[in-house]
Design a protein around this motif. Structure first.
Motif, short mmCIF file in Angstrom:
data_model
loop_
_atom_site.label_atom_id
_atom_site.label_comp_id
_atom_site.label_asym_id
_atom_site.label_seq_id
_atom_site.Cartn_x
_atom_site.Cartn_y
_atom_site.Cartn_z
N ILE A 133 -0.84 6.75 1.17
CA ILE A 133 -0.56 8.05 0.54
C ILE A 133 0.56 7.89 -0.48
O ILE A 133 1.60 7.28 -0.17
N GLU A 134 0.34 8.41 -1.67
CA GLU A 134 1.36 8.32 -2.73
C GLU A 134 1.31 9.61 -3.53
O GLU A 134 0.24 10.02 -3.97
N PRO B 111 11.52 7.70 -0.65
CA PRO B 111 12.39 7.23 -1.74
C PRO B 111 13.88 7.55 -1.56
O PRO B 111 14.70 7.03 -2.30
N TYR C 117 3.73 -5.09 -8.11
CA TYR C 117 4.87 -4.94 -9.02
C TYR C 117 5.05 -6.22 -9.85
O TYR C 117 5.10 -7.32 -9.29
N GLU D 45 1.93 6.40 -10.19
CA GLU D 45 1.95 5.35 -9.17
C GLU D 45 0.63 5.37 -8.39
O GLU D 45 0.05 4.33 -8.08
N GLY E 96 3.21 -4.78 -2.81
CA GLY E 96 3.85 -3.71 -2.05
C GLY E 96 3.19 -3.55 -0.70
O GLY E 96 2.20 -4.23 -0.37
N GLY F 58 3.44 12.69 1.49
CA GLY F 58 3.36 11.66 2.52
C GLY F 58 3.51 12.15 3.95
O GLY F 58 2.67 11.86 4.80
N GLY G 282 3.69 3.78 -2.75
CA GLY G 282 4.05 3.12 -4.01
C GLY G 282 2.79 2.68 -4.75
O GLY G 282 1.68 3.09 -4.42
N HIS H 221 8.93 -5.97 4.39
CA HIS H 221 7.56 -6.49 4.28
C HIS H 221 7.29 -7.60 5.30
O HIS H 221 6.16 -7.74 5.78
N TYR I 171 12.12 8.58 -8.66
CA TYR I 171 12.19 7.24 -8.07
C TYR I 171 11.00 6.38 -8.48
O TYR I 171 9.86 6.83 -8.43
N HIS J 183 3.30 10.44 -6.43
CA HIS J 183 3.50 10.36 -7.88
C HIS J 183 2.18 10.01 -8.58
O HIS J 183 1.57 8.98 -8.28
C1 LIG Z 1 10.26 3.20 -1.44
S1 LIG Z 1 8.85 3.55 -2.39
C2 LIG Z 1 7.53 2.91 -1.43
C3 LIG Z 1 7.42 1.42 -1.41
C4 LIG Z 1 6.26 0.90 -0.62
N1 LIG Z 1 6.19 1.49 0.71
C5 LIG Z 1 6.33 -0.60 -0.48
O1 LIG Z 1 6.95 -1.09 0.47
O2 LIG Z 1 5.77 -1.31 -1.32
C6 LIG Z 1 8.65 5.29 -2.15
C7 LIG Z 1 7.42 5.87 -2.83
O3 LIG Z 1 7.27 7.23 -2.40
C8 LIG Z 1 6.71 7.97 -3.48
N2 LIG Z 1 6.93 9.39 -3.17
C9 LIG Z 1 7.95 10.21 -3.54
N3 LIG Z 1 7.81 11.42 -2.96
C10 LIG Z 1 6.69 11.37 -2.18
C11 LIG Z 1 6.04 12.28 -1.32
N4 LIG Z 1 6.53 13.51 -1.11
N5 LIG Z 1 4.93 11.88 -0.68
C12 LIG Z 1 4.43 10.63 -0.86
N6 LIG Z 1 4.99 9.73 -1.68
C13 LIG Z 1 6.12 10.08 -2.33
C14 LIG Z 1 7.42 7.43 -4.68
O4 LIG Z 1 6.67 7.71 -5.86
C15 LIG Z 1 7.49 5.94 -4.35
O5 LIG Z 1 6.37 5.27 -4.88
#
Ligand SMILES: C[S@@+](CC[C@H](N)C(=O)[O-])C[C@H]1O[C@@H](n2cnc3c(N)ncnc32)[C@H](O)[C@@H]1O
Length: 269
Positions: free
Chosen positions: A111-112, A160, A47, A117, A93, A138, A43, A18, A3, A114
């Motif tokens: 917390i992220e 995601p 962006y 990212e 974001g 996360g 994230g 947001h 994702y 990837h």
């Molecule tokens: C929907 S996006 C987040 C968007 C962000 N919250 C925003 O509103 O700008 C989900 C994010 O979770 C990350 N992600 C995926 N698995 C994860 C995990 N187990 N722990 C933390 N982050 C994770 C993805 O890389 C992605 O950047």
């Protein structure tokens, strides 16, 4: 972990999430007491809507692009959100929105998982001394950090939804989060592909013991991407949040061509 939020940044669901985030932070800032923000799936923080990922889906065309020209009187959370979206030269974001609204006494933990990212997020948040970034899972990390020392604040869970058990993982994390930080505000995002699945999810969270919660549902008439409907579950919504989001709905729904509803699912103000 395939994702990438860059494909979806600034779409109708991101916009509503947001604005809700801004409304909650504005409420927390009404008191001088410090608060914490925990963003479990943060994230990359910024962006480029003119870049390859956003260009491929075009989702922002039916989202922020339809609101960016708005001017005149509008609800406070919408005005602040639009000014942040205009200031950043790229779409902000959740962690960047939060970082920009914090005061000296407040703290953000973003917390992220990837690595790429995370690396970008780390750079984006360098200017903010009260923001900490963590490259971790996360849910697990966020739950370890609860309750925050300030004992007031917001937990944003915005996973995601790549894996089939995400609804159940999110529900478990929210239940555990509420158990550890009962007075906290929790904001969780989820896609609505089936109303029964969404209701099952909110029901599972409420069964853990939640006194007050509402959902904000957004349905777009002509979606650009695969997603046509999305929900926000808000646990312990601040006083006035429901009315603020109703006002936001009145202002943005005609432009976004969405139906936006705010509904208490347990308790009330
Ligand atoms: C929907 S996006 C987040 C968007 C962000 N919250 C925003 O509103 O700008 C989900 C994010 O979770 C990350 N992600 C995926 N698995 C994860 C995990 N187990 N722990 C933390 N982050 C994770 C993805 O890389 C992605 O950047």
């Amino acid at each position: 972990m395939n994702y990438r939020h860059g494909y979806h940044a600034g779409n109708f669901a991101d916009v509503v999430k947001h604005i809700a985030l801004v409304a909650i932070l504005q409420h927390l800032k009404k008191k001088d007491a410090a608060f914490a923000v925990l963003d479990s799936h943060a994230g990359r923080g910024r962006y480029d809507l003119g870049g390859a990922e956003a260009g491929k889906t075009g989702e922002a065309r039916n989202g922020i692009a339809r609101l960016s020209g708005m001017s005149g009187a509008m609800p406070e959370a919408l005005a602040t959100y639009l000014s942040l979206a205009r200031q950043n030269h790229a779409y902000p974001g959740s962690p960047l929105i939060a970082a920009q609204l914090l005061r000296n006494q407040d703290r953000l933990t973003a917390i992220e998982k990837h690595p790429e990212e995370f690396a970008i997020l780390k750079d984006v948040l360098v200017p903010f001394r009260n923001a900490v970034v963590e490259n971790a899972d996360g849910y697990a990390r966020c739950l370890k950090l609860l309750p925050p020392p300030a004992r007031r604040g917001l937990v944003l869970m915005d996973p995601p939804f790549e894996s089939p058990d995400e609804f159940s993982a999110l529900a478990q994390a929210l239940r555990e989060g509420v158990r550890k930080f009962a007075t906290g505000i929790f904001l969780a995002w989820y896609p609505i592909k089936s109303q029964a699945e969404a209701d099952g999810f909110t029901g599972e969270v409420l069964a853990g013991g939640v006194a007050k919660a509402l959902v904000v549902d957004t349905k777009i008439t002509a979606p650009e991407g695969k997603l046509g409907s999305a929900g926000l579950l808000v646990i312990n919504p601040p006083y006035g949040f429901a009315a603020a989001m109703q006002d936001v709905a009145g202002a943005i729904s005609p432009r976004l061509d969405t139906a936006l509803t705010v509904q208490w699912i347990t308790g009330s103000e």
